[in-house]
Enzyme design. Sequence first.
Site, PDB file in Angstrom:
ATOM      1  N   TYR A  21       7.394 -15.373 -15.374  1.00  0.00           N
ATOM      2  CA  TYR A  21       7.467 -14.943 -13.964  1.00  0.00           C
ATOM      3  C   TYR A  21       6.709 -15.934 -13.089  1.00  0.00           C
ATOM      4  CZ  TYR A  21       5.071 -12.995  -9.913  1.00  0.00           C
ATOM      5  OH  TYR A  21       4.497 -12.851  -8.674  1.00  0.00           O
ATOM      6  N   LYS A  41       7.739 -18.757  -9.783  1.00  0.00           N
ATOM      7  CA  LYS A  41       7.085 -18.971  -8.487  1.00  0.00           C
ATOM      8  C   LYS A  41       6.725 -20.443  -8.291  1.00  0.00           C
ATOM      9  CE  LYS A  41       6.389 -14.752  -6.839  1.00  0.00           C
ATOM     10  NZ  LYS A  41       7.064 -14.312  -5.616  1.00  0.00           N
TER      11      LYS A  41
HETATM   12  N1  LIG Z   1       1.764  -6.935  -5.531  1.00  0.00           N
HETATM   13  C1  LIG Z   1       0.973  -7.919  -5.916  1.00  0.00           C
HETATM   14  O1  LIG Z   1      -0.125  -7.716  -6.447  1.00  0.00           O
HETATM   15  C2  LIG Z   1       1.417  -9.349  -5.709  1.00  0.00           C
HETATM   16  C3  LIG Z   1       0.496 -10.382  -5.965  1.00  0.00           C
HETATM   17  C4  LIG Z   1       0.886 -11.700  -5.775  1.00  0.00           C
HETATM   18  C5  LIG Z   1       2.169 -11.978  -5.305  1.00  0.00           C
HETATM   19  N2  LIG Z   1       3.042 -10.955  -5.063  1.00  0.00           N
HETATM   20  C6  LIG Z   1       4.390 -11.296  -4.598  1.00  0.00           C
HETATM   21  O2  LIG Z   1       4.663 -10.587  -3.393  1.00  0.00           O
HETATM   22  C7  LIG Z   1       6.022 -10.196  -3.354  1.00  0.00           C
HETATM   23  C8  LIG Z   1       6.134  -8.700  -3.116  1.00  0.00           C
HETATM   24  O3  LIG Z   1       5.446  -8.020  -4.145  1.00  0.00           O
HETATM   25  P1  LIG Z   1       5.560  -6.449  -4.308  1.00  0.00           P
HETATM   26  O4  LIG Z   1       4.412  -6.026  -5.141  1.00  0.00           O
HETATM   27  O5  LIG Z   1       5.763  -5.834  -2.978  1.00  0.00           O
HETATM   28  O6  LIG Z   1       6.894  -6.352  -5.181  1.00  0.00           O
HETATM   29  P2  LIG Z   1       8.046  -5.252  -5.121  1.00  0.00           P
HETATM   30  O7  LIG Z   1       8.831  -5.408  -6.373  1.00  0.00           O
HETATM   31  O8  LIG Z   1       7.482  -3.912  -4.823  1.00  0.00           O
HETATM   32  O9  LIG Z   1       8.918  -5.737  -3.865  1.00  0.00           O
HETATM   33  C9  LIG Z   1       9.956  -6.660  -3.961  1.00  0.00           C
HETATM   34  C10 LIG Z   1      11.204  -6.027  -3.336  1.00  0.00           C
HETATM   35  O10 LIG Z   1      12.253  -6.987  -3.371  1.00  0.00           O
HETATM   36  C11 LIG Z   1      13.437  -6.371  -3.823  1.00  0.00           C
HETATM   37  N3  LIG Z   1      14.248  -7.410  -4.497  1.00  0.00           N
HETATM   38  C12 LIG Z   1      13.925  -8.129  -5.597  1.00  0.00           C
HETATM   39  N4  LIG Z   1      14.904  -8.999  -5.878  1.00  0.00           N
HETATM   40  C13 LIG Z   1      15.852  -8.840  -4.926  1.00  0.00           C
HETATM   41  C14 LIG Z   1      17.102  -9.473  -4.669  1.00  0.00           C
HETATM   42  N5  LIG Z   1      17.568 -10.431  -5.452  1.00  0.00           N
HETATM   43  N6  LIG Z   1      17.814  -9.067  -3.592  1.00  0.00           N
HETATM   44  C15 LIG Z   1      17.371  -8.075  -2.781  1.00  0.00           C
HETATM   45  N7  LIG Z   1      16.178  -7.437  -2.978  1.00  0.00           N
HETATM   46  C16 LIG Z   1      15.452  -7.827  -4.042  1.00  0.00           C
HETATM   47  C17 LIG Z   1      12.994  -5.267  -4.761  1.00  0.00           C
HETATM   48  O11 LIG Z   1      13.944  -4.223  -4.848  1.00  0.00           O
HETATM   49  C18 LIG Z   1      11.692  -4.809  -4.124  1.00  0.00           C
HETATM   50  O12 LIG Z   1      11.893  -3.724  -3.249  1.00  0.00           O
HETATM   51  C19 LIG Z   1       6.662 -10.644  -4.653  1.00  0.00           C
HETATM   52  O13 LIG Z   1       7.334 -11.860  -4.454  1.00  0.00           O
HETATM   53  C20 LIG Z   1       5.479 -10.858  -5.567  1.00  0.00           C
HETATM   54  O14 LIG Z   1       5.730 -11.832  -6.537  1.00  0.00           O
HETATM   55  C21 LIG Z   1       2.697  -9.657  -5.252  1.00  0.00           C
END
Ligand SMILES: NC(=O)c1ccc[n+]([C@@H]2O[C@H](COP(=O)([O-])OP(=O)(O)OC[C@H]3O[C@@H](n4cnc5c(N)ncnc54)[C@H](O)[C@@H]3O)[C@@H](O)[C@H]2O)c1
Length: 429
Positions: free
Chosen positions: A181, A185
């Site tokens: 994963y 990124k």
């Molecule tokens: N939550 C954390 O701790 C964290 C930390 C570092 C980075 N991030 C990054 O932040 C971003 C958001 O994280 P999150 O925790 O809200 O994740 P999340 O999975 O809750 O949100 C991502 C959303 O994108 C949608 N999605 C994914 N692929 C898709 C596609 N191909 N088309 C349409 N929709 C799609 C999913 O349905 C989901 O609702 C991510 O990119 C994640 O890698 C999160």
Amino acid sequence: MNVLILGIDGYIGWSLAMHLAKRGHNVSGIDDFERRKNVESVGSTSAIPILDMEERISSFKQIHEKDISFYEGNLLDYDFLQQVVRETKPDSIVHLAEQPSAPFSMIDREHAIYTQHNNIEGTLNVLYAMKEYVPDCHLVKLGTMGEYGTPNVDIPEGFFEIEFRGRKDTLPFPRQPGSLYHLSKVHDSGNVHFACRMWRLRSTDIMQGVVYGTRTAEMVDDSLMTRFDFDEWFGTVINRYCAEAVIGHPLTPYGSGGQKRGFIDLIDSVQCIRIAVENPPSRGEYRVFNQLDEIYSVSELAQYVVQVGKKLRLDVKIQPISNPRIEKEDHYYKVDREHLRNLGFRPTRRITETVEIMLTDLIKYRDRIMERSEVILPRTTWARGTGERMAEPRIWTKATALPQHSHTAAADASSYPHPTSSFATSSES
Ligand SMILES: NC(=O)c1ccc[n+]([C@@H]2O[C@H](COP(=O)([O-])OP(=O)(O)OC[C@H]3O[C@@H](n4cnc5c(N)ncnc54)[C@H](O)[C@@H]3O)[C@@H](O)[C@H]2O)c1
């Protein structure tokens, strides 16, 4: 500003949409509910109940008197994406729509390919849609601190000056991520940087720490809450500790617990993304923000949860389990994080205050967590790089659960299955 949020149904996406709309931005969003489907596929659910998107938006409108527009679809469908981009004409696109779990990407070959395909191809589609239809738009792309890994030197914000064989340059800081994963990124970062250099797009690539918390200022009603996952794949380390604490399970740091990571409260994550949106870089500029507040080891976090648990009369114990993730458990970790502070970011609250809010919110949903408690302990292993499932996963089940508030450390050690071979580790997502 017109802001298009990709991944608006997600943990951060929904929180951010409300925050930006409340702030007066014109917010639209895309999602195809991948996250809901993936969590269901591993037999879990959000501990905090969440409404479907239509109900969320209508409740938000009723309570906060602001509109949010929603487009259901997948970023891999370029026709759909370009139509939305042309219709919404965003000044800023916040791209959160990726598969965000390290352990999920390490389950097996299929999950690894799904993750890299979804994330890398989705981002490429976004870059092409911007190039073709909105070249002046600012892309705020969510990366992760996990891209850098844990080098034995300070981590700068994206770039560093280097002198090699008598010559100097400023180059991207090396990335050594610890999961497939995280590698997706890293690849995204390369593609976004490329698009800025070649096509003069503008972007802020955010290296975000692990986000924790259940609430932002806009969540004034149960109908506006965001999701909260606690399973081994989608529950980040603080989430899993909090879920364990409310159901009377010992907290389970992986390995010696010395793994250090950057963390940020959800309320500050949306604050930082808003700051990035409102302060765009110039055309052709690619900038990197390290978005984290504090650095803690996973054992320090467990101690905080114990401390806050006491205040709430939860008897919380700690029971480390073996760490199957191939990662350093005792290491140097120092991270620059000045860019957002220079633009005005100030952390809102201390981690112990947030953990208290999280535990208080979760106590209400103890039964929902109990019902799915078997998803908390890890079964996915990084072993020998294959991500194979454990032959006989030793999962904690309801049958082995101790009654709440009544266990002792000795009881914990003997009554809970204690992994003896490889077990998966904390899920930064
Ligand atoms: N939550 C954390 O701790 C964290 C930390 C570092 C980075 N991030 C990054 O932040 C971003 C958001 O994280 P999150 O925790 O809200 O994740 P999340 O999975 O809750 O949100 C991502 C959303 O994108 C949608 N999605 C994914 N692929 C898709 C596609 N191909 N088309 C349409 N929709 C799609 C999913 O349905 C989901 O609702 C991510 O990119 C994640 O890698 C999160």
